[in-house]
Design an enzyme around this catalytic site. Sequence first.
Site, short mmCIF file in Angstrom:
data_model
loop_
_atom_site.label_atom_id
_atom_site.label_comp_id
_atom_site.label_asym_id
_atom_site.label_seq_id
_atom_site.Cartn_x
_atom_site.Cartn_y
_atom_site.Cartn_z
N THR A 137 -66.18 -17.61 62.08
CA THR A 137 -66.74 -16.58 61.21
C THR A 137 -67.23 -17.16 59.89
O THR A 137 -66.70 -18.18 59.43
CB THR A 137 -65.66 -15.51 60.93
OG1 THR A 137 -66.11 -14.64 59.90
CG2 THR A 137 -64.35 -16.15 60.47
N ASP A 138 -68.18 -16.45 59.27
CA ASP A 138 -68.64 -16.88 57.93
C ASP A 138 -67.58 -16.58 56.86
O ASP A 138 -67.67 -17.08 55.74
CB ASP A 138 -69.97 -16.21 57.57
CG ASP A 138 -69.88 -14.68 57.52
OD1 ASP A 138 -68.85 -14.11 57.89
OD2 ASP A 138 -70.89 -14.06 57.10
N GLU A 139 -66.55 -15.77 57.22
CA GLU A 139 -65.55 -15.39 56.20
C GLU A 139 -64.72 -16.59 55.74
O GLU A 139 -64.07 -16.53 54.69
CB GLU A 139 -64.63 -14.28 56.73
CG GLU A 139 -65.40 -13.04 57.07
CD GLU A 139 -64.56 -11.77 57.13
OE1 GLU A 139 -63.40 -11.79 56.71
OE2 GLU A 139 -65.09 -10.76 57.60
N TYR A 162 -56.80 -13.07 57.51
CA TYR A 162 -57.65 -13.30 58.69
C TYR A 162 -58.48 -14.56 58.52
O TYR A 162 -58.47 -15.46 59.37
CB TYR A 162 -58.56 -12.09 58.94
CG TYR A 162 -59.74 -12.40 59.85
CD1 TYR A 162 -59.55 -12.73 61.19
CD2 TYR A 162 -61.05 -12.38 59.35
CE1 TYR A 162 -60.63 -13.04 62.02
CE2 TYR A 162 -62.13 -12.68 60.18
CZ TYR A 162 -61.93 -13.01 61.51
OH TYR A 162 -62.99 -13.32 62.31
N LYS A 166 -58.56 -18.18 60.54
CA LYS A 166 -59.76 -18.73 61.21
C LYS A 166 -60.12 -20.10 60.62
O LYS A 166 -60.52 -21.01 61.34
CB LYS A 166 -60.94 -17.76 61.09
CG LYS A 166 -60.83 -16.49 61.91
CD LYS A 166 -60.81 -16.72 63.42
CE LYS A 166 -62.13 -17.22 63.98
NZ LYS A 166 -62.10 -17.25 65.48
P1 NAD Z 1 -62.31 -8.57 69.25
O1 NAD Z 1 -61.17 -8.28 68.35
O2 NAD Z 1 -63.24 -7.48 69.62
O3 NAD Z 1 -61.77 -9.20 70.62
C1 NAD Z 1 -60.80 -10.19 70.65
C2 NAD Z 1 -60.41 -10.42 72.11
O4 NAD Z 1 -59.45 -11.49 72.15
C3 NAD Z 1 -59.75 -9.20 72.76
O5 NAD Z 1 -60.28 -8.99 74.05
C4 NAD Z 1 -58.27 -9.59 72.83
O6 NAD Z 1 -57.59 -8.98 73.91
C5 NAD Z 1 -58.36 -11.08 72.98
N1 NAD Z 1 -57.16 -11.74 72.48
C6 NAD Z 1 -56.55 -11.56 71.27
N2 NAD Z 1 -55.45 -12.32 71.19
C7 NAD Z 1 -55.37 -13.02 72.35
C8 NAD Z 1 -54.46 -14.00 72.84
N3 NAD Z 1 -53.41 -14.40 72.12
N4 NAD Z 1 -54.68 -14.53 74.06
C9 NAD Z 1 -55.76 -14.12 74.80
N5 NAD Z 1 -56.64 -13.20 74.39
C10 NAD Z 1 -56.44 -12.65 73.17
O7 NAD Z 1 -63.09 -9.80 68.59
P2 NAD Z 1 -64.65 -10.05 68.40
O8 NAD Z 1 -65.14 -9.25 67.27
O9 NAD Z 1 -65.30 -9.97 69.73
O10 NAD Z 1 -64.63 -11.57 67.91
C11 NAD Z 1 -64.61 -12.64 68.86
C12 NAD Z 1 -64.58 -13.97 68.11
O11 NAD Z 1 -65.74 -14.06 67.28
C13 NAD Z 1 -63.39 -14.11 67.17
O12 NAD Z 1 -62.93 -15.44 67.22
C14 NAD Z 1 -63.94 -13.79 65.79
O13 NAD Z 1 -63.24 -14.45 64.78
C15 NAD Z 1 -65.36 -14.31 65.93
N6 NAD Z 1 -66.35 -13.62 65.08
C16 NAD Z 1 -66.45 -12.26 65.08
C17 NAD Z 1 -67.43 -11.65 64.29
C18 NAD Z 1 -67.61 -10.15 64.27
O14 NAD Z 1 -68.38 -9.64 63.44
N7 NAD Z 1 -66.96 -9.38 65.14
C19 NAD Z 1 -68.29 -12.43 63.51
C20 NAD Z 1 -68.14 -13.82 63.54
C21 NAD Z 1 -67.18 -14.41 64.34
O1 DAU Z 2 -68.30 -11.72 58.64
C1 DAU Z 2 -67.80 -11.80 59.95
C2 DAU Z 2 -66.59 -10.90 60.08
O2 DAU Z 2 -67.07 -9.56 60.08
C3 DAU Z 2 -65.76 -11.18 61.32
O3 DAU Z 2 -65.21 -12.46 61.25
C4 DAU Z 2 -64.62 -10.15 61.44
O4 DAU Z 2 -63.89 -10.36 62.63
C5 DAU Z 2 -65.24 -8.77 61.46
O5 DAU Z 2 -64.21 -7.80 61.51
C6 DAU Z 2 -66.10 -8.56 60.21
O6 DAU Z 2 -65.27 -8.51 59.02
P1 DAU Z 2 -65.51 -7.42 57.86
O7 DAU Z 2 -64.26 -7.26 57.12
O8 DAU Z 2 -66.74 -7.73 57.08
O9 DAU Z 2 -65.83 -6.13 58.80
P2 DAU Z 2 -65.38 -4.60 58.72
O10 DAU Z 2 -66.15 -3.90 59.78
O11 DAU Z 2 -63.92 -4.44 58.70
O12 DAU Z 2 -65.94 -4.17 57.30
C7 DAU Z 2 -67.31 -4.32 56.96
C8 DAU Z 2 -67.48 -3.90 55.50
O13 DAU Z 2 -67.27 -2.48 55.41
C9 DAU Z 2 -66.46 -4.52 54.57
O14 DAU Z 2 -67.07 -4.78 53.31
C10 DAU Z 2 -65.38 -3.45 54.41
C11 DAU Z 2 -66.18 -2.17 54.54
N1 DAU Z 2 -65.46 -1.04 55.17
C12 DAU Z 2 -64.84 -1.24 56.37
C13 DAU Z 2 -64.19 -0.21 57.00
C14 DAU Z 2 -63.48 -0.44 58.32
C15 DAU Z 2 -65.49 0.21 54.58
O15 DAU Z 2 -66.07 0.39 53.48
N2 DAU Z 2 -64.84 1.24 55.21
C16 DAU Z 2 -64.19 1.08 56.39
O16 DAU Z 2 -63.59 2.06 56.90
#
Ligand code: NAD
Ligand code: DAU
Length: 371
Positions: A137-139, A162, A166
């Site tokens: 992630t970019d975080e 988190y 990562k």
């Molecule tokens: P998600 O939370 O939707 O899904 C995570 C999956 O991993 C689930 O199916 C869960 O059952 C599985 N999992 C969790 N713990 C596990 C374990 N111990 N063993 C096996 N499986 C397990 O996540 P996502 O949003 O699809 O993100 C996927 C990947 O991409 C993550 O590594 C996340 O950090 C990265 N990522 C996500 C975002 C985003 O915006 N969602 C952005 C950048 C990177």
């Molecule tokens: O940048 C990549 C990341 O983006 C991933 O690595 C994470 O797994 C993914 O969850 C996401 O993180 P964020 O914290 O940015 O996403 P979230 O959807 O939780 O929140 C997006 C923005 O919206 C953040 O600034 C917080 C705000 N927010 C979120 C929720 C859930 C609100 O204002 N209200 C809300 O109820």
Amino acid sequence: MPEKRTVLVTGGCGFIGTNLVRLLVGSGGYHVVNLDALTYAANPLSLVDLADHPRYEFVKGNITDRHLVPALFEKYQPAGVFHLAAETHVDRSIVSADDFVQTNVIGTYSMLEAARTYWSGLSGERRNKFLFLHISTDEVFGSLGEDGYFSEETPYAPNSPYSASKAASDHFVRAYHHTYGLPTIITNCSNNYGPYQFPEKMIPLMILNALSGKPLPVYGDGSNVRDWIYVKDHCKAIQRVFENSKAGEAYVVGAGNERRNIDLVRQICDFLDEIAPPAEIHPLRERGLKSYAELIQFVEDRPGHDHRYAIDSAKITRQLGWQAEVGFEAGLRLTIEWYLSNLEWVKQASSGSYGEWIEKNYAWRALKEKK
Ligand code: NAD
Ligand code: DAU
């Protein structure tokens, strides 16, 4: 079309994993083995239609399992790994980081150890071509001010439990390449949105709360900025990296769609007013709701809330020719329509422990002021 290759995907039942598994299986070039523990974030309905597909196999299990993971490498002899399994919700990591350390740090370590042992025993082409792709992630780069972008050169500065977990996993991946020569690549992507995202994340949460007439909780003053990418564009970037990049590389991935949270929530409300007008939804009509924007509420801020993320994707575009294809407004409409058409999936995702967790843990979402 690449030659057909068996690959191990972890976390394939999550949001990005589901979209990636569909892309890889659909391409015809891969036999996908999906290892997923089916945590709260996985939805059994997401890949149900692939259950009997000849190029797809599901294994329920934990990436921290030091017997299962090596056994899977042994059994399937994969040409590569797409490592996505993780705990991913920042708010949950603030309440407790236990699962984040277990899965993101120890789980990644367990994957790397098994991959190293397996890869060390390979020879010839199979050894030369093996890749361990770590999806991050970019975080991990922390927070930007009003200017500037994250790139592959940005120093790590994770701010939440988190992102710290990562970042730790990224460092392990990098170290395994540097120390043992394990062929790894890291991608750091910005905020994804699209089909199959668990409803605790901002975009689905706003869509689904609005449709059921619940408040739309905007953290702080809503000025935080996220850089949004349609999930299928991210998955295409992952595939492109896997097929065309070389070991030891890292890429940041983004689509150049910066939005302030409050502007995004208003845009979702505008689109919903058009696609599913409150006047046509019985309970909302009864309440006299004219626009979903009336549901917006500013709530206490997320502790340690990063101000801004933004990605400079020049490297992946220049080296691999990848570019996002889906414009933000088009992607947002597709996403809203997907949630409206998949209410059974939503029901399944919202059942179980999710509601209880919100009740118990979202203390800082106390109402700040009414919009
Ligand atoms: P998600 O939370 O939707 O899904 C995570 C999956 O991993 C689930 O199916 C869960 O059952 C599985 N999992 C969790 N713990 C596990 C374990 N111990 N063993 C096996 N499986 C397990 O996540 P996502 O949003 O699809 O993100 C996927 C990947 O991409 C993550 O590594 C996340 O950090 C990265 N990522 C996500 C975002 C985003 O915006 N969602 C952005 C950048 C990177
Ligand atoms: O940048 C990549 C990341 O983006 C991933 O690595 C994470 O797994 C993914 O969850 C996401 O993180 P964020 O914290 O940015 O996403 P979230 O959807 O939780 O929140 C997006 C923005 O919206 C953040 O600034 C917080 C705000 N927010 C979120 C929720 C859930 C609100 O204002 N209200 C809300 O109820």
